[in-house]
Design an enzyme around this catalytic site. Sequence first.
Site, mmCIF file in Angstrom:
data_model
loop_
_atom_site.group_PDB
_atom_site.id
_atom_site.type_symbol
_atom_site.label_atom_id
_atom_site.label_comp_id
_atom_site.label_asym_id
_atom_site.label_seq_id
_atom_site.Cartn_x
_atom_site.Cartn_y
_atom_site.Cartn_z
ATOM 1 C CD GLU A 43 -8.577 -8.250 -2.833
ATOM 2 O OE1 GLU A 43 -7.349 -8.383 -2.959
ATOM 3 O OE2 GLU A 43 -9.112 -7.448 -2.046
ATOM 4 C CD GLU B 3 -6.715 -2.245 -5.382
ATOM 5 O OE1 GLU B 3 -5.633 -1.623 -5.251
ATOM 6 O OE2 GLU B 3 -6.894 -3.396 -4.947
#
Length: 426
Positions: A179, A174
């Site tokens: 974020e 990932e």
Amino acid sequence: MDSPRSLRRLLLPLVPLLALTALATGPALASPPAAAPAPRTAPAPAAAPAAVTFSDDFDGPAGSTVDGAKWQIETGDNVNNHERQYYTAGNRNAALDGRGNLVITARRENPGNYQCWYGRCEYTSARLNTAGRFTTTYGRVEARMKVPRGQGMWPAFWMLGNDIGQVGWPASGEIDVMENVGFEPSTVHGTLHGPGYSGAGGIGAGYTLPGGQAFADAFHTFAVDWSPGAVTWSVDGTVYQRRTPADLGGRQWVFDKPFFLILNLAVGGYWPGDPDGSTVFPQQLLVDYVRVTSGGAQPAGGPITGIGGKCVDVAGADTANGTPVQLHDCNGTAAQRWTVGSDGTVRALGKCLDVASGGTADGTPVQLWECNGTAAQQWALPAARDIVNPRADKCLDATGGAPANGTRLQIWTCTGAAHQKWTATR
């Protein structure tokens, strides 16, 4: 980054992963070593300049849903991180605003009586991905976005390894491009997750705006520049970290393969915590554009077209050894971008076009296989538009001469027939 997350976000159980990646038919047959190929080779392609391989500017009438040829919308909840939202379909929570933006909206509502892991859902939002539509290996991946604000908000722009349906998470890998958690309005995070370094053990860093500015106050550009063995993160052109296998302490680097893109706005969860009395709803993640460009030093590759104008295609965009190679309508995906190398290989999705088991007989199928330097993976492209395996002295052939989607490709004695003629992009 040693964040307080104890679990990462896995793909929702309701997303039909196996439907996104068609499985190979029949057993995967390895290609044994063979004698050196005849000296009939393809010329080396010139290194291509950087090219846009995926772009969405989200232009369209206000209220329109996203382009279904580029994105699929996930539905359901996510118990893995104890997130509170239910991801809905359609344009209720993900729609164009008519001004060139995608708007992902989180609301405190439950008009559909949705059920979540904790009971009746309290919030709705949206999550989109490009699985089955677009993947990339390397290049610059970027988005210009304006994030929401408030306790419990968790917007993200990230990528997952396209083999997640086969190997699971975190072995799939990932890459979190951006974020943000609401309790850190001035900071975003970029992180790698993989086997042995997932969740709170992910490898990454944060970037903080100067002077107490908040990311929710304006649009910012978030990007990774991704090349073999390296990922570099930037915000508005300012690089803030670079990660290589040396940062993993001997653990496996799983970032040299195709990944797909994800955009979402989560509400609550282990890391951001739940909304509280200070959180105002609705909240919105605005996305001006998403763009992927190839690295200038890498051959960009392109389609190989044959009978009926169909493209040579890796079935289901699956990267597993033994995946069938077939004809399919041309769609511009990575499963149809082939690079003709100076070493005689023809490559897509990081693997090689391969004659199954190194066979030389008429009707031996071709497949995708890990590049291994054998004669089964050597091809010549003479001016006559044949694609020839020199060891077998046979041509790439559409089985039965059929132009239908899903027609399996094989090798066959060269006859000059239309179903053995190909046009390769150099």
